[in-house]
Design a protein around this motif. Sequence first.
Motif, mmCIF file in Angstrom:
data_model
loop_
_atom_site.group_PDB
_atom_site.id
_atom_site.type_symbol
_atom_site.label_atom_id
_atom_site.label_comp_id
_atom_site.label_asym_id
_atom_site.label_seq_id
_atom_site.Cartn_x
_atom_site.Cartn_y
_atom_site.Cartn_z
ATOM 1 N N UNK A 117 1.008 -1.282 0.058
ATOM 2 C CA UNK A 117 0.026 0.112 0.000
ATOM 3 C C UNK A 117 0.905 1.298 0.135
ATOM 4 N N UNK A 118 0.562 2.227 -0.930
ATOM 5 C CA UNK A 118 1.371 3.320 -1.079
ATOM 6 C C UNK A 118 0.645 4.589 -0.947
ATOM 7 N N UNK A 119 0.983 5.354 0.269
ATOM 8 C CA UNK A 119 -0.047 6.397 0.444
ATOM 9 C C UNK A 119 -1.463 6.004 0.237
ATOM 10 N N UNK A 120 -1.718 5.020 0.885
ATOM 11 C CA UNK A 120 -3.252 4.524 1.003
ATOM 12 C C UNK A 120 -3.569 3.769 -0.125
ATOM 13 N N UNK A 121 -3.081 3.763 -1.225
ATOM 14 C CA UNK A 121 -3.457 3.122 -2.673
ATOM 15 C C UNK A 121 -2.820 1.721 -2.727
ATOM 16 N N UNK A 122 -3.491 0.479 -3.124
ATOM 17 C CA UNK A 122 -2.672 -0.554 -3.344
ATOM 18 C C UNK A 122 -1.789 -0.432 -4.630
ATOM 19 N N UNK A 123 -0.642 -0.947 -4.709
ATOM 20 C CA UNK A 123 0.398 -0.728 -5.865
ATOM 21 C C UNK A 123 1.090 -2.166 -5.911
ATOM 22 N N UNK A 124 1.262 -2.376 -7.295
ATOM 23 C CA UNK A 124 2.293 -3.678 -7.466
ATOM 24 C C UNK A 124 2.978 -3.168 -8.528
#
Length: 166
Positions: A9-16
């Motif tokens: 999770x990056x700054x509240x958003x899921x990231x891959x």
Amino acid sequence: MNTKLISFVLNGEPVSVRVDPFELFVDVLREKLQLTGTKKGCGEGGCGSCTVLINGEAVNSCLLPAMRVEGTSIQTIEGVEDNGELHPLQTSFIEKGAVQCGFCTPGMIMSAKALLDKNKSPSKEEILEAVSGNICRCTGYVKIEEAIEDAAKTLRKAAVKGESHG
Ligand code: FES
Ligand code: FES
């Protein structure tokens, strides 16, 4: 080379993102995710300009293997403002003259945020200790310490009013 898809999770958003085994997280942020607010100064853990929060703890992202970020929650300087409103730390740094060239500022603010997220009434010593790994070549540390103290005051007032600053 065996690349790996990591998710976090990056700054509240899921990231891959796909990373190489020896890739460092600061490079993933800046080069693959285009989040260039996190600065890369020394690249060897000595200046703190690359500081990000991993599960709320301040770390030097230039020493952090990207693969270790899998499953964590990361906050960078880009995630500190709230709906377009600057965080009290950002406002205080500007108002108290704690920013000159600005190179150290994102890392400095992330270290300060790690402190204030846990302790909204830090002593001067605790503030200086929290940013002791962050080098500033321009301002000296007096204005920085004052700015963090000022932000803590603002956060305490906001807490009384029931406002939140994530
Ligand atoms: Fe990471 Fe200097 S760039 S500590
Ligand atoms: Fe220039 Fe801190 S403001 S290094």
